[in-house]
Design a protein around this motif. Structure first.
Motif, short mmCIF file in Angstrom:
data_model
loop_
_atom_site.label_atom_id
_atom_site.label_comp_id
_atom_site.label_asym_id
_atom_site.label_seq_id
_atom_site.Cartn_x
_atom_site.Cartn_y
_atom_site.Cartn_z
N HIS A 98 -10.01 -1.37 -4.66
CA HIS A 98 -9.41 -0.69 -5.29
C HIS A 98 -8.10 -0.10 -3.90
N VAL A 99 -8.13 -0.09 -2.84
CA VAL A 99 -7.41 0.23 -1.44
C VAL A 99 -6.36 -1.04 -1.32
N LEU A 100 -7.39 -2.80 -1.52
CA LEU A 100 -6.46 -3.75 -1.47
C LEU A 100 -5.22 -3.62 -3.27
N LEU A 101 -5.65 -3.13 -4.03
CA LEU A 101 -5.28 -3.26 -5.23
C LEU A 101 -3.80 -2.11 -4.92
N ALA A 102 -3.82 -1.62 -4.01
CA ALA A 102 -2.58 -0.27 -3.83
C ALA A 102 -1.09 -0.91 -3.16
N GLY A 103 -1.38 -1.97 -2.89
CA GLY A 103 -0.35 -2.92 -2.77
C GLY A 103 0.12 -3.54 -3.81
N VAL A 104 -0.12 -3.90 -5.07
CA VAL A 104 0.03 -4.49 -6.21
C VAL A 104 1.13 -4.43 -6.74
N ASP A 105 2.20 -4.69 -6.44
CA ASP A 105 3.96 -4.25 -7.05
C ASP A 105 4.47 -3.23 -6.17
N SER A 106 3.84 -2.96 -4.92
CA SER A 106 4.44 -1.60 -4.54
C SER A 106 5.12 -1.59 -3.80
N LEU A 107 6.15 -0.22 -3.35
CA LEU A 107 6.95 -0.10 -3.43
C LEU A 107 7.16 -0.24 -1.64
N TRP A 108 6.11 0.21 -1.15
CA TRP A 108 5.64 -0.06 0.29
C TRP A 108 4.71 -1.78 0.80
N GLY A 109 5.39 -1.22 2.02
CA GLY A 109 4.42 -2.47 2.78
C GLY A 109 2.99 -3.41 1.76
N PRO A 110 3.25 -4.54 2.51
CA PRO A 110 1.70 -4.37 2.11
C PRO A 110 0.72 -4.32 2.66
N PRO A 111 -0.52 -4.24 2.43
CA PRO A 111 -1.48 -3.41 2.72
C PRO A 111 -1.62 -4.57 4.40
N GLN A 112 -1.97 -3.61 4.71
CA GLN A 112 -2.68 -4.66 6.90
C GLN A 112 -3.21 -3.58 7.60
N LEU A 113 -3.92 -4.11 8.73
CA LEU A 113 -4.82 -3.33 8.88
C LEU A 113 -4.14 -2.65 10.01
N ARG A 114 -4.44 -1.27 10.37
CA ARG A 114 -4.29 -1.03 12.29
C ARG A 114 -5.05 0.07 12.89
N ASP A 115 -5.40 -0.43 14.26
CA ASP A 115 -6.37 -0.60 14.70
C ASP A 115 -6.69 1.21 15.34
N ALA A 116 -7.03 1.96 16.72
CA ALA A 116 -7.12 2.36 16.82
C ALA A 116 -5.74 2.75 18.23
N ALA A 117 -5.07 2.43 18.74
CA ALA A 117 -4.45 1.55 19.75
C ALA A 117 -2.66 1.71 19.31
N GLY A 118 -3.15 1.38 17.55
CA GLY A 118 -1.94 1.75 16.44
C GLY A 118 -1.48 0.00 16.51
N ARG A 119 -2.05 -1.48 17.09
CA ARG A 119 -1.38 -2.66 16.52
C ARG A 119 -1.47 -2.94 15.01
N VAL A 120 -1.05 -3.78 14.38
CA VAL A 120 -1.02 -3.73 13.46
C VAL A 120 -0.67 -5.29 12.76
N TYR A 121 -2.31 -5.46 11.89
CA TYR A 121 -2.34 -6.90 12.11
C TYR A 121 -2.44 -6.83 10.70
N PRO A 122 -0.95 -8.22 10.27
CA PRO A 122 -1.04 -9.01 7.93
C PRO A 122 -2.32 -9.58 7.58
N ILE A 123 -2.84 -8.65 6.65
CA ILE A 123 -3.65 -9.81 5.88
C ILE A 123 -3.12 -11.56 6.08
N GLY A 124 -4.51 -12.10 6.11
CA GLY A 124 -4.22 -13.92 6.05
C GLY A 124 -4.78 -14.31 4.24
N LYS A 125 -6.30 -14.41 3.93
CA LYS A 125 -6.51 -14.53 3.39
C LYS A 125 -7.38 -14.03 2.78
N ILE A 126 -7.47 -13.93 1.14
CA ILE A 126 -8.09 -13.32 0.31
C ILE A 126 -9.22 -14.33 -0.05
N GLU A 127 -10.41 -13.92 0.57
CA GLU A 127 -11.73 -15.41 0.02
C GLU A 127 -13.43 -14.72 -0.60
#
Length: 669
Positions: A98-127
């Motif tokens: 349900h966290v990933l599905l928050a991005g379905v048709d979202s008006l915000w950007g796609p879900p990404q991961l952010r580490d403790a240093a503030g770096r953001v990583y786009p999701i690649g493939k769903i396995e």
């Protein structure tokens, strides 16, 4: 409306933070009994799930938003924080479905991961993906350096100390301790067991790791019980043992529409191949959910077809009641006792310049609105420009955005992002518009029916992922909207000059007026006309056509049951001409319907052509019947009515009534 009933999204309060409080924190509050040496590795393997804040705001406001009143991190963060994810191997990550599905048709950007240093990583493939078990395994397009991953214990012991790790309330990753207290079967089939634990979990913890006493991964934090202070996690072995290369959608679903209480229950069971990129995943997922909604609504309506208005015994009373003239629209719904009735009352009224107004009310999840076009707004602009209509609504202050406790009026929603036309079952043309509210990640869906004095609207606020569901509902509900067509003769002229906004019923209706001379009305059921000697014919005469639903030779139709012409729009001027249709009621309905029909058939008082004085108004009625058809009595009768203020002699009143009925012909039987 689809109600997803299986899994954590459906049964419990989700822990995803949807309020946009996403703030990055780099500190980890550690539980006292966890080995401090493990904290750096846990933190390196745990991430916030974030979505980018909208870059463009199409809304206009009455004043600048007081963003400076927001906490520093909230106003400066470019992202909303919505959940937690963690690493289980080299470029293998897990979060809640349900966290990933928050991005379905979202008006915000796609879900990404952010580490403790503030770096953001786009999701690649769903396995891997499971809707019922509520987890997803995925890769990152460019994973962080190093192989930080949590060690796994797939068979944890009960009654041990556990640690819930997650993005608590969007303020960074926090570790909190408790006990792994018990297992409980999942509710659908008992196919696996949820882990129950007492460690605190807050909005944003969804998708985070649950660690055992030695810091090893034992589960995925997913949900909170609504009735007790316990939280739920999916055992990590369920993630590890799930088949790779499949997105599995297996969950109970229910469907309900705001017309009756019946619920359509079913099981959504489908899958599609993985791995795929995030956009393709969303497209495949939403296509299956939308197709399921189509199937469920079709099944629900088929199940109810025998008793779906205007069918069934529960419709008879509404089909035979006297025509109602209402300035505010209503929705025809079925009560728990099986009777269909009109519901929805005006709850608020907002005056606009130029004699315009906005009246609002609602039924269940749906807003009902009547918008009177201001005199200074051209009809072509009003009927043809969805933005201008919505801007008129916005003038009332009905759209507001709250920032730091202050409410700021939205003065314009901008242009709709999608527009279309929907013909309902009765061939009424609804203008459909969809507007975005990016700050709330929500849509405004408005179905607008043009009427002579403006428009009637059916409105719903919905998450973007539910747009298809909402429009399915509103497509169907539009056929159940009861509305009176009203306006001054000047407004009627504008309306009649624009065939595109008229329902199909107007192909058989001809309204003519020559100011100071003659008014005429003709349809396939009735013809009549009267001169100014009966009632002055002026541009500000107020004409109401009381459209209604009734049976014609056993077939349901939507047509005029009442024609009412007021002398003018002044509320204290009750002079009017009225011609109304009545039908013979079937046996077994209310006594008042049968009694009225007997009086009409016998031309008894007050339908006897004799003037009467009631409430400062002289009134006179007569019955007009269709031409005789053999020995069979007519099942349709019309009344002709004339009313005028003050006392008037019988002869004068009868003379007016005779002029009104002189050329009146009932052409139906």
């Amino acid at each position: 409306m689809r109600i997803r009933s299986g899994g954590v999204i459906r049964r419990f309060g989700v822990l995803v933070l949807l309020s946009g409080l996403g703030l990055l924190g780099v500190s980890a509050a550690r539980a006292a009994s966890l080995d401090p040496s493990m904290l750096p590795k846990i933190q390196a393997a745990t991430f916030e799930v974030v979505q980018a804040k909208p870059a463009v705001d199409p809304l206009s406001y009455e004043r600048p938003l007081p963003l400076e009143l927001l906490p520093y991190q909230e106003r400066t963060d470019k992202y909303y924080s919505i959940g937690t994810a963690f690493a289980i191997g080299s470029n293998r990550y897990v979060t809640a479905a349900h966290v990933l599905l928050a991005g379905v048709d979202s008006l915000w950007g796609p879900p990404q991961l952010r580490d403790a240093a503030g770096r953001v990583y786009p999701i690649g493939k769903i396995e891997k993906f499971s809707l019922g078990k509520d987890f997803v395994v995925f890769t990152l397009a460019q994973p962080p350096a190093g192989d930080a991953a949590l060690q796994i214990d797939a068979n944890p012991a009960l009654n041990q100390v556990v640690y819930a790790v997650g993005n608590a309330l969007g303020t960074g990753v926090v570790i909190r301790d408790g006990l792994y207290t018990s297992d409980t079967p999942e509710q659908q089939d008992g196919a696996w067991q949820w882990m129950r634990f007492s460690a605190a979990a807050s909005p944003g913890n969804s998708g985070g790791p649950l660690l055992g006493k030695d810091g090893k991964l034992i589960g995925v934090v997913l949900m909170k019980s609504a009735n007790e202070n316990l939280n739920y996690a999916l055992p990590i072995r369920e993630v590890l043992d799930a088949p790779a290369g499949k997105a599995v959608m297996d969950t109970r679903v229910t469907y309900q529409i705001d017309l009756f209480d019946t619920v359509q229950n079913d099981r959504l069971k489908t899958q599609f191949a993985l791995p795929v990129g995030l956009d393709d995943f969303y497209r495949e997922y939403q296509a299956r959910m939308d197709a399921n909604s189509d199937t469920q609504l079709k099944a629900l309506l088929a199940k109810e077809s025998a008793n779906l208005f205007p069918n069934g015994a529960g419709s008879a009373r509404l089909l035979h009641q006297q025509t109602q003239l209402d300035g505010f629209p209503t929705l025809i719904v079925r009560g728990s006792e099986g009777e269909w009735r009109r519901v929805g009352e005006r709850s608020q009224y907002f005056a606009l310049d130029g004699n315009g107004y906005v009246a609002t009310g609602g039924v269940a999840r749906n807003g009902l609105i009547r918008l009177r076009r201001p005199d200074g707004v051209a009809a072509a602009t009003f009927y043809g420009d969805a933005k201008s209509r919505m801007d008129l609504l916005a003038r009332t202050g009905m759209f507001q955005r709250e920032v730091a406790g202050e409410k700021v009026k939205i003065t314009s929603l901008g242009k709709p992002v999608r527009e279309s036309t929907r013909l309902d079952r009765w061939q009424r043309p609804w203008q459909v518009g969809v507007w975005t509210l990016p700050y709330a990640n929500a849509l405004v869906v408005a179905y607008t029916l043009p009427v002579p004095d403006g428009s009637v609207m059916l409105v719903r606020f919905t998450p973007p992922s539910h747009e298809h569901d909402s429009m399915l509902d509103m497509d169907e509900m539009s056929s159940f909207v009861h509305v009176t067509y009203q306006g001054t003769l000047a407004q009627w002229k504008d309306f009649l000059d624009n065939p595109a906004v008229q329902p199909a019923a107007f192909k058989n209706i001809h309204i003519g007026f020559d100011y100071d001379h003659r008014f005429s009305y003709a349809s396939q059921r009735l013809r009549f006309a009267y001169p100014s000697a009966v009632q002055a014919i002026k541009p500000d005469n107020l004409l109401w056509l009381g459209f209604r639903f009734f049976l014609d030779d056993g077939k349901p139709v939507w047509d005029v049951g009442d024609v009412n012409v007021w002398k003018d729009t002044a509320s204290d001027d009750h002079n009017n001409v009225n011609v109304q249709r009545y039908m013979a009621p079937p046996p077994g309905l209310d006594d008042d319907l049968s009694s009225r029909w007997r009086k009409l058939s016998a031309r008894e008082y007050p339908y006897n052509g004799v003037a009467r004085y009631e409430n400062d108004l002289m009134k006179i009625n007569a019955v007009v019947a269709p031409a005789a058809q053999g020995s069979q009595p007519s099942t349709v009768l019309y009344t002709a009515f004339y009313g005028t203020a003050g006392t008037q002699p019988q002869a004068d009143m009868k003379g007016k009534l005779d002029l009104l009925t002189k050329d009146m012909q009932v052409t139906e039987h």
